[in-house]
Design an enzyme around this catalytic site. Sequence first.
Site, PDB file in Angstrom:
ATOM      1  N   TYR A  82     -56.813 -44.994 -10.739  1.00 45.42           N
ATOM      2  CA  TYR A  82     -57.156 -44.286  -9.490  1.00 45.42           C
ATOM      3  C   TYR A  82     -57.359 -45.252  -8.324  1.00 45.42           C
ATOM      4  CZ  TYR A  82     -57.084 -40.023 -12.109  1.00 45.42           C
ATOM      5  OH  TYR A  82     -56.641 -38.973 -12.874  1.00 45.42           O
ATOM      6  N   HIS A 137     -57.949 -29.664  -7.290  1.00 45.49           N
ATOM      7  CA  HIS A 137     -58.004 -30.758  -8.270  1.00 45.49           C
ATOM      8  C   HIS A 137     -58.763 -31.979  -7.737  1.00 45.49           C
ATOM      9  CE1 HIS A 137     -54.270 -29.109 -10.634  1.00 45.49           C
ATOM     10  NE2 HIS A 137     -55.356 -28.391 -10.800  1.00 45.49           N
ATOM     11  N   CYS A 164     -73.638 -45.576  -5.670  1.00 44.13           N
ATOM     12  CA  CYS A 164     -73.721 -44.258  -5.029  1.00 44.13           C
ATOM     13  C   CYS A 164     -74.555 -44.377  -3.747  1.00 44.13           C
ATOM     14  CB  CYS A 164     -74.362 -43.261  -5.994  1.00 44.13           C
ATOM     15  SG  CYS A 164     -74.752 -41.684  -5.216  1.00 44.13           S
ATOM     16  N   THR A 205     -44.280 -27.318  -6.602  1.00 47.58           N
ATOM     17  CA  THR A 205     -45.055 -27.418  -7.843  1.00 47.58           C
ATOM     18  C   THR A 205     -44.218 -26.901  -9.003  1.00 47.58           C
ATOM     19  OG1 THR A 205     -47.055 -26.714  -9.032  1.00 47.58           O
ATOM     20  CG2 THR A 205     -46.283 -25.249  -7.275  1.00 47.58           C
ATOM     21  N   LEU A 231     -37.836 -28.022  -4.841  1.00 47.46           N
ATOM     22  CA  LEU A 231     -36.584 -28.784  -4.873  1.00 47.46           C
ATOM     23  C   LEU A 231     -35.555 -28.143  -5.788  1.00 47.46           C
ATOM     24  CD1 LEU A 231     -35.228 -31.368  -3.830  1.00 47.46           C
ATOM     25  CD2 LEU A 231     -36.104 -32.546  -5.846  1.00 47.46           C
ATOM     26  N   ALA A 248     -38.723 -30.074   0.485  1.00 46.18           N
ATOM     27  CA  ALA A 248     -39.813 -29.411   1.212  1.00 46.18           C
ATOM     28  C   ALA A 248     -39.717 -29.652   2.721  1.00 46.18           C
ATOM     29  CB  ALA A 248     -41.157 -29.919   0.695  1.00 46.18           C
TER      30      ALA A 248
HETATM   31  N1  APR Z   1     -39.434 -31.008  -2.128  1.00 46.12           N
HETATM   32  C1  APR Z   1     -39.843 -29.918  -2.840  1.00 46.12           C
HETATM   33  N2  APR Z   1     -40.131 -29.988  -4.146  1.00 46.12           N
HETATM   34  C2  APR Z   1     -40.043 -31.180  -4.750  1.00 46.12           C
HETATM   35  C3  APR Z   1     -39.627 -32.355  -4.079  1.00 46.12           C
HETATM   36  C4  APR Z   1     -39.326 -32.234  -2.696  1.00 46.12           C
HETATM   37  N3  APR Z   1     -38.928 -33.282  -1.970  1.00 46.12           N
HETATM   38  N4  APR Z   1     -39.613 -33.380  -4.957  1.00 46.12           N
HETATM   39  C5  APR Z   1     -39.988 -32.883  -6.142  1.00 46.12           C
HETATM   40  N5  APR Z   1     -40.246 -31.548  -6.027  1.00 46.12           N
HETATM   41  C6  APR Z   1     -40.682 -30.589  -7.057  1.00 46.12           C
HETATM   42  C7  APR Z   1     -40.187 -30.913  -8.441  1.00 46.12           C
HETATM   43  O1  APR Z   1     -38.900 -30.339  -8.636  1.00 46.12           O
HETATM   44  C8  APR Z   1     -41.264 -30.269  -9.323  1.00 46.12           C
HETATM   45  O2  APR Z   1     -40.912 -28.944  -9.643  1.00 46.12           O
HETATM   46  O3  APR Z   1     -42.084 -30.670  -7.136  1.00 46.12           O
HETATM   47  C9  APR Z   1     -42.506 -30.299  -8.434  1.00 46.12           C
HETATM   48  C10 APR Z   1     -43.561 -31.289  -8.874  1.00 46.12           C
HETATM   49  O4  APR Z   1     -44.060 -30.906 -10.119  1.00 46.12           O
HETATM   50  P1  APR Z   1     -45.165 -31.769 -10.890  1.00 46.12           P
HETATM   51  O5  APR Z   1     -44.776 -33.196 -10.908  1.00 46.12           O
HETATM   52  O6  APR Z   1     -45.421 -31.111 -12.193  1.00 46.12           O
HETATM   53  O7  APR Z   1     -46.446 -31.663  -9.915  1.00 46.12           O
HETATM   54  P2  APR Z   1     -47.491 -30.464  -9.793  1.00 46.12           P
HETATM   55  O8  APR Z   1     -46.857 -29.159 -10.075  1.00 46.12           O
HETATM   56  O9  APR Z   1     -48.179 -30.653  -8.506  1.00 46.12           O
HETATM   57  O10 APR Z   1     -48.487 -30.814 -10.965  1.00 46.12           O
HETATM   58  C11 APR Z   1     -49.639 -30.016 -11.143  1.00 46.12           C
HETATM   59  O11 APR Z   1     -50.413 -31.501 -12.830  1.00 46.12           O
HETATM   60  O12 APR Z   1     -50.810 -33.583 -13.774  1.00 46.12           O
HETATM   61  C12 APR Z   1     -51.326 -32.570 -13.022  1.00 46.12           C
HETATM   62  O13 APR Z   1     -53.217 -32.776 -11.733  1.00 46.12           O
HETATM   63  C13 APR Z   1     -51.831 -32.987 -11.671  1.00 46.12           C
HETATM   64  O14 APR Z   1     -52.091 -31.595  -9.700  1.00 46.12           O
HETATM   65  C14 APR Z   1     -51.181 -32.019 -10.722  1.00 46.12           C
HETATM   66  C15 APR Z   1     -50.778 -30.866 -11.633  1.00 46.12           C
END
Ligand code: APR
Length: 279
Positions: A82, A137, A164, A205, A231, A248
């Site tokens: 982190y 999160h 802290c 997402t 995407l 995006a």
């Molecule tokens: N524009 C739009 N979408 C995009 C782009 C972009 N430029 N680049 C990647 N993506 C999409 C991918 O195709 C994928 O479907 O974003 C998504 C990212 O998915 P994840 O990597 O799984 O991220 P997220 O859904 O935010 O993960 C949820 O998982 O590990 C945990 O806590 C972490 O908050 C996170 C949670």
Amino acid sequence: MDQQKQQSRAQGRQEDRRETPGIVGPGSNAPGLVILTGAGISRESGLATFRDPDGLWAKVRVEDVATPQAFARDPARVQAFYDARRVQLRDPAIQPNAAHHALAHLAREHPGPVLVVTQNVDDLHERAGQSRLLHMHGELAKARCLNCNEVSPFERAGLAGASCPACSAKALRPHVVWFGEMPLHMDEIECWLTSSCSLFVAVGTSGQVHPAAGFAETARAHGARTLELNLEPTELTRSFDEARHGPATELVPAWVDEVIRLHVALATDEQAATPATHD
Ligand code: APR
């Protein structure tokens, strides 16, 4: 244009409004927009996603850095993971992109309430000026004290050695929600999804992590339309009313423009169709 034509044009737009994601339908008593964002929205700002081939979880195992058990077993490793992400977030090259800015613009211009719920721990929405934002999160630039529970700003590396500001204990952990922990603000999010949401939009997402992955279904069960902007198709794509695929920074500004243009047109029509009053 005579009043009848104005009224029929306004009626046509009302019908468009029912068809267009993002526009509150007539008779709806749930006029808000809820937008869920994930790592994909910050990808074009230079932050890695989690599950893409070049994502964080391809480089490091969740079990080693993102669970309470990992922190208990090897706090130094978790803190280092982190620390590195926190330092990266303060790299001047990492800035909000057109999608973050477009959502902030939407919140300013939309006549109804707009809530952004983000799974992201970065602060790019706030830096773009997003007014109503929930970090479900947690936040990378904050620390939480394991001694007194105080949440305080922390923007650099070296969390393990820091004290802290409230109780002086050297017991700070990243203010992020790890796997197996309860996401934040769930009551408020649930309330929006079930009573104040006419349109639910998921941006960037993969829909693989609950409870966020179930938000579209909840909103839909309470009368919202649902739109996915990502995407590429996800496992949840087919459960949305509409899905648009692409980066995006292109999809989000285009959709926001559509929503705002239609609202401006509707407001103009409604004003024109209102009979003039005389004192
Ligand atoms: N524009 C739009 N979408 C995009 C782009 C972009 N430029 N680049 C990647 N993506 C999409 C991918 O195709 C994928 O479907 O974003 C998504 C990212 O998915 P994840 O990597 O799984 O991220 P997220 O859904 O935010 O993960 C949820 O998982 O590990 C945990 O806590 C972490 O908050 C996170 C949670």
